[in-house]
Write a protein that holds these residues in place. Structure first.
Motif, PDB file in Angstrom:
ATOM      1  N   HIS A 109       4.949 -35.834 -14.515  1.00 40.92           N
ATOM      2  CA  HIS A 109       4.284 -36.246 -13.284  1.00 40.92           C
ATOM      3  C   HIS A 109       3.982 -35.023 -12.420  1.00 40.92           C
ATOM      4  O   HIS A 109       4.807 -34.125 -12.300  1.00 40.92           O
ATOM      5  CB  HIS A 109       5.199 -37.226 -12.534  1.00 40.92           C
ATOM      6  CG  HIS A 109       4.836 -37.425 -11.095  1.00 40.92           C
ATOM      7  ND1 HIS A 109       3.595 -37.903 -10.714  1.00 40.92           N
ATOM      8  CD2 HIS A 109       5.534 -37.215  -9.949  1.00 40.92           C
ATOM      9  CE1 HIS A 109       3.571 -37.973  -9.377  1.00 40.92           C
ATOM     10  NE2 HIS A 109       4.717 -37.554  -8.895  1.00 40.92           N
ATOM     11  N   HIS A 111       3.815 -33.907  -9.104  1.00 39.38           N
ATOM     12  CA  HIS A 111       4.349 -34.357  -7.809  1.00 39.38           C
ATOM     13  C   HIS A 111       3.642 -33.640  -6.657  1.00 39.38           C
ATOM     14  O   HIS A 111       3.660 -32.426  -6.568  1.00 39.38           O
ATOM     15  CB  HIS A 111       5.862 -34.077  -7.778  1.00 39.38           C
ATOM     16  CG  HIS A 111       6.528 -34.432  -6.481  1.00 39.38           C
ATOM     17  ND1 HIS A 111       7.656 -35.222  -6.399  1.00 39.38           N
ATOM     18  CD2 HIS A 111       6.238 -34.088  -5.207  1.00 39.38           C
ATOM     19  CE1 HIS A 111       8.021 -35.339  -5.137  1.00 39.38           C
ATOM     20  NE2 HIS A 111       7.177 -34.659  -4.396  1.00 39.38           N
ATOM     21  N   TRP A 147       5.128 -29.511  -7.579  1.00 39.26           N
ATOM     22  CA  TRP A 147       5.967 -29.384  -8.774  1.00 39.26           C
ATOM     23  C   TRP A 147       5.660 -30.464  -9.780  1.00 39.26           C
ATOM     24  O   TRP A 147       4.808 -31.329  -9.520  1.00 39.26           O
ATOM     25  CB  TRP A 147       7.437 -29.295  -8.401  1.00 39.26           C
ATOM     26  CG  TRP A 147       8.152 -30.477  -7.766  1.00 39.26           C
ATOM     27  CD1 TRP A 147       7.794 -31.133  -6.624  1.00 39.26           C
ATOM     28  CD2 TRP A 147       9.378 -31.076  -8.224  1.00 39.26           C
ATOM     29  NE1 TRP A 147       8.730 -32.101  -6.345  1.00 39.26           N
ATOM     30  CE2 TRP A 147       9.712 -32.095  -7.310  1.00 39.26           C
ATOM     31  CE3 TRP A 147      10.221 -30.862  -9.315  1.00 39.26           C
ATOM     32  CZ2 TRP A 147      10.860 -32.891  -7.455  1.00 39.26           C
ATOM     33  CZ3 TRP A 147      11.360 -31.648  -9.449  1.00 39.26           C
ATOM     34  CH2 TRP A 147      11.663 -32.651  -8.533  1.00 39.26           C
ATOM     35  N   HIS A 149       7.557 -32.956 -13.024  1.00 38.98           N
ATOM     36  CA  HIS A 149       8.841 -33.363 -13.602  1.00 38.98           C
ATOM     37  C   HIS A 149       8.679 -34.656 -14.391  1.00 38.98           C
ATOM     38  O   HIS A 149       7.694 -35.379 -14.214  1.00 38.98           O
ATOM     39  CB  HIS A 149       9.907 -33.534 -12.503  1.00 38.98           C
ATOM     40  CG  HIS A 149       9.576 -34.571 -11.456  1.00 38.98           C
ATOM     41  ND1 HIS A 149       9.755 -35.918 -11.657  1.00 38.98           N
ATOM     42  CD2 HIS A 149       9.063 -34.449 -10.203  1.00 38.98           C
ATOM     43  CE1 HIS A 149       9.391 -36.577 -10.560  1.00 38.98           C
ATOM     44  NE2 HIS A 149       8.950 -35.717  -9.666  1.00 38.98           N
ATOM     45  N   HIS A 151       8.978 -38.442 -15.354  1.00 40.82           N
ATOM     46  CA  HIS A 151       9.002 -39.678 -14.558  1.00 40.82           C
ATOM     47  C   HIS A 151       9.224 -40.864 -15.492  1.00 40.82           C
ATOM     48  O   HIS A 151       8.678 -41.950 -15.285  1.00 40.82           O
ATOM     49  CB  HIS A 151       7.683 -39.826 -13.797  1.00 40.82           C
ATOM     50  CG  HIS A 151       7.798 -40.430 -12.442  1.00 40.82           C
ATOM     51  ND1 HIS A 151       8.353 -41.672 -12.210  1.00 40.82           N
ATOM     52  CD2 HIS A 151       7.435 -39.942 -11.227  1.00 40.82           C
ATOM     53  CE1 HIS A 151       8.294 -41.928 -10.904  1.00 40.82           C
ATOM     54  NE2 HIS A 151       7.749 -40.895 -10.292  1.00 40.82           N
ATOM     55  N   HIS A 423       9.338 -41.022  -1.202  1.00 40.60           N
ATOM     56  CA  HIS A 423       8.220 -40.245  -1.760  1.00 40.60           C
ATOM     57  C   HIS A 423       7.052 -41.159  -2.097  1.00 40.60           C
ATOM     58  O   HIS A 423       7.253 -42.259  -2.580  1.00 40.60           O
ATOM     59  CB  HIS A 423       8.697 -39.508  -3.023  1.00 40.60           C
ATOM     60  CG  HIS A 423       7.598 -38.885  -3.830  1.00 40.60           C
ATOM     61  ND1 HIS A 423       6.676 -38.002  -3.306  1.00 40.60           N
ATOM     62  CD2 HIS A 423       7.270 -39.011  -5.148  1.00 40.60           C
ATOM     63  CE1 HIS A 423       5.838 -37.623  -4.258  1.00 40.60           C
ATOM     64  NE2 HIS A 423       6.171 -38.215  -5.391  1.00 40.60           N
ATOM     65  N   HIS A 425       3.227 -41.178  -4.108  1.00 40.44           N
ATOM     66  CA  HIS A 425       2.312 -40.473  -5.006  1.00 40.44           C
ATOM     67  C   HIS A 425       0.895 -40.407  -4.420  1.00 40.44           C
ATOM     68  O   HIS A 425       0.520 -41.228  -3.584  1.00 40.44           O
ATOM     69  CB  HIS A 425       2.248 -41.199  -6.358  1.00 40.44           C
ATOM     70  CG  HIS A 425       3.472 -41.036  -7.198  1.00 40.44           C
ATOM     71  ND1 HIS A 425       3.451 -41.068  -8.572  1.00 40.44           N
ATOM     72  CD2 HIS A 425       4.776 -40.801  -6.872  1.00 40.44           C
ATOM     73  CE1 HIS A 425       4.683 -40.890  -9.049  1.00 40.44           C
ATOM     74  NE2 HIS A 425       5.508 -40.737  -8.041  1.00 40.44           N
ATOM     75  N   HIS A 477       8.685 -44.346  -4.013  1.00 41.93           N
ATOM     76  CA  HIS A 477      10.082 -44.560  -4.406  1.00 41.93           C
ATOM     77  C   HIS A 477      11.024 -43.623  -3.691  1.00 41.93           C
ATOM     78  O   HIS A 477      10.606 -42.665  -3.039  1.00 41.93           O
ATOM     79  CB  HIS A 477      10.235 -44.377  -5.930  1.00 41.93           C
ATOM     80  CG  HIS A 477       9.814 -43.034  -6.449  1.00 41.93           C
ATOM     81  ND1 HIS A 477      10.676 -41.965  -6.551  1.00 41.93           N
ATOM     82  CD2 HIS A 477       8.605 -42.586  -6.895  1.00 41.93           C
ATOM     83  CE1 HIS A 477      10.021 -40.925  -7.062  1.00 41.93           C
ATOM     84  NE2 HIS A 477       8.764 -41.261  -7.273  1.00 41.93           N
ATOM     85  N   HIS A 479      13.444 -40.605  -3.865  1.00 38.16           N
ATOM     86  CA  HIS A 479      13.525 -39.450  -4.771  1.00 38.16           C
ATOM     87  C   HIS A 479      14.959 -39.040  -5.083  1.00 38.16           C
ATOM     88  O   HIS A 479      15.198 -38.007  -5.708  1.00 38.16           O
ATOM     89  CB  HIS A 479      12.706 -38.266  -4.265  1.00 38.16           C
ATOM     90  CG  HIS A 479      11.946 -37.562  -5.356  1.00 38.16           C
ATOM     91  ND1 HIS A 479      12.581 -36.779  -6.306  1.00 38.16           N
ATOM     92  CD2 HIS A 479      10.630 -37.564  -5.676  1.00 38.16           C
ATOM     93  CE1 HIS A 479      11.663 -36.313  -7.145  1.00 38.16           C
ATOM     94  NE2 HIS A 479      10.483 -36.786  -6.794  1.00 38.16           N
TER      95      HIS A 479
HETATM   96 CU1  C2O Z   1       8.625 -36.384  -7.777  1.00 40.78          CU
HETATM   97 CU2  C2O Z   1       7.461 -40.183  -8.313  1.00 40.78          CU
HETATM   98  O1  C2O Z   1       8.056 -38.325  -8.111  1.00 40.78           O
END
Ligand code: C2O
Ligand code: CU
Ligand code: CU
Length: 495
Positions: A109, A111, A147, A149, A151, A423, A425, A477, A479
């Motif tokens: 993902h 981010h 960044w 990462h 998911h 967080h 998106h 969501h 984090h």
């Molecule tokens: Cu850093 Cu939904 O994520």
């Protein structure tokens, strides 16, 4: 650049000081426990063809010696632990191929990016083991430290914990013109902070207790770019650190051991309107901040995580301290023994779009209540214990629909006693208020993650981005990755 009188005097003083007080040798260095060289992650600038920048990433298993003599099994991207720093410019089109060689499904993902939902790398863009997936999107946002990462649904916590993450830097022309420290690996460094727990054989220990399932994974060993107790030797008097809290669940109250002040210049989504001088900075999982530190006095300084990073009351607070979830952490030493003071000055104003986000733009208001059910925490991942608006994440349920290019006001209410870094998106939002008060520090800039302490309410102005897709949702969501994996996540579409 004109040298100010103050700078001139400072240089005179340090010059004389150096003559009168010879520096101690290496053996007598301050903070001797911090002896591992700081790791500067490799940079991957992709391969350009036309206006497309291509990256080729492989998520794979690896092994790394964090605590000699033990080798630790890890996950990494194009390496053993973490991944390269990806670098692209505003206006570029990036095409990132992700090969999965993990032996289990995963996702990557992006981010903090504003991008089409099908390119987001969230749980709906799962890559089967042995398979690959290509994300293609335009970089439409300003310079920032972002960044990437894993998911993977229900598995984000363990996969990131083992190393599936990396920094993604976006550059632009406006930021190039500022004269900020920006020589990578010389006066500009990514600093990925992650707490981990190792057993006596050097193996990573993941969640293994009921309190940890509740509070998220906390470790007693801090890694910086995958190194324990690193020493960053610098040759410049003014340095820029791009901090990323890449921990699963720990929030840090960052400060230097000598309480020196430093300047925060950027938050999650880019520059603040102006540098903010602070002596401490709270960074929750997922958040970034860029800071500039003056080390022209040539004294080594230790970056610490102080206790009291989050506010918790009653039983939760007691559990936090009893379990070591709120311990003081020593993170990183910056050693400027050889530093030469330059004549760099921070600009008074920085380029940002945050001020263009005015509440009167909002066309909708929503509210999100974060909650958890106590006493039912034994269910492992995928339970229904952590909720948003009373509901736990369901891949087949879209919670709401928003309009492309619109702005919404989101009220995020934390009805639980513990903190949740919230967080969203596909956006960089503005924090309008926390418990009715205007935020300070790095929360003055564009953000994609905001810490909501127990019983707090934050209000956000959230721009929706230009991409419409009625079928593919974006996520919002907590984090704290264990909370996310246990259901504190929802989905929306922009269409
Ligand atoms: Cu850093 Cu939904 O994520
Ligand atoms: Cu994200
Ligand atoms: Cu949470």
């Amino acid at each position: 650049m004109a040298v100010s009188r103050r700078r001139f005097l400072e240089r005179m003083m340090y010059g004389l000081g150096a003559l009168m007080l010879p520096f101690p040798g290496r053996a007598a260095a301050a903070f001797p426990a911090f002896s591992s060289p700081f790791a500067v992650p490799p940079v991957d600038e992709g391969t350009r063809s036309g206006d497309t920048l291509r990256f080729d990433l492989t998520a794979r298993r690896g092994s790394r010696t964090f605590l000699p003599p033990h080798a630790t099994s890890t996950l990494g991207v194009n390496g053993d632990y973490l991944g390269p720093v990806l670098r692209a410019r505003k206006g570029d089109t990036v095409e990132i191929r992700v090969n999965n060689r993990l032996g289990e499904p995963t996702t990557l993902h992006w981010h903090g990016f504003i991008l089409p939902a099908s390119m987001d790398g969230g749980p709906h863009q799962q890559i089967a083991d042995g398979g690959d997936w290509t994300a293609r999107f335009d970089i439409v946002q300003d310079a920032a430290t972002l960044w990437y990462h894993s998911h993977q649904y229900h598995r984000t916590g363990p996969q990131v914990y083992q190393g599936l993450a990396g920094v993604f830097i976006v550059d632009d022309d406006a930021s190039d013109r500022l004269g900020l420290p920006s020589t990578y690996g010389v006066d500009d460094f990514p600093v990925v902070i992650q707490d981990r727990e190792f057993d006596s054989a050097g193996r990573l220990v993941y969640v293994n207790s009921m309190p940890e399932r509740m509070h998220g994974k906390h470790g007693d060993t801090v890694l910086v770019n995958g190194v324990v107790r690193p020493r960053l030797e610098v040759s410049r008097g003014l340095i820029r650190l791009r901090l990323l809290n890449g921990s699963n669940a720990r929030t840090y109250r960052l400060a230097w051991h000598d309480q020196r002040r430093f300047s925060v210049i950027a938050g999650d989504g880019g520059f603040l309107p102006a540098p903010v001088s602070v002596s401490e900075l709270t960074l929750a999982p997922g958040e970034r901040a860029e800071i500039v530190v003056d080390v022209s006095d040539r004294s080594p300084i230790l970056l610490k995580g102080l206790t009291g990073a989050v506010r918790m009351s009653g039983m939760m607070g007691m559990m936090m301290s009893r379990m070591g979830f709120d311990r003081e952490m020593d993170i990183l030493v910056v050693d400027p023994a050889q530093a030469v003071a330059g004549d760099q000055r921070l600009p008074d104003r920085l380029p940002t779009r945050v001020e263009a986000l005015r509440p009167d733009l909002a066309v909708a208001e929503r509210s999100f209540t974060l909650d958890m059910r106590m006493g039912m925490m034994g269910g492992g991942t995928g339970g229904g214990n952590f909720t948003i608006n009373g509901r736990s994440m369901d891949m087949s349920r879209v919670d709401f629909r928003a309009r492309p290019n619109s702005h919404e006001i989101w009220r995020v209410v934390n009805d639980s006693p513990m903190p949740h870094p919230f967080h969203v998106h596909n956006t960089q939002f503005r924090v309008l208020a926390r418990n009715g008060k205007r935020p300070g520090g790095h929360e003055r800039g564009l953000k994609d993650t905001v810490l909501v302490n127990g019983q707090e309410t934050v209000s956000l102005l959230v721009p929706m981005g230009p991409y419409a897709d009625p079928d593919t949702p974006y996520m919002y969501h907590c984090h704290n990755l264990e909370h996310e994996d246990q259901g504190m996540m929802g989905q929306f579409v922009v269409a």
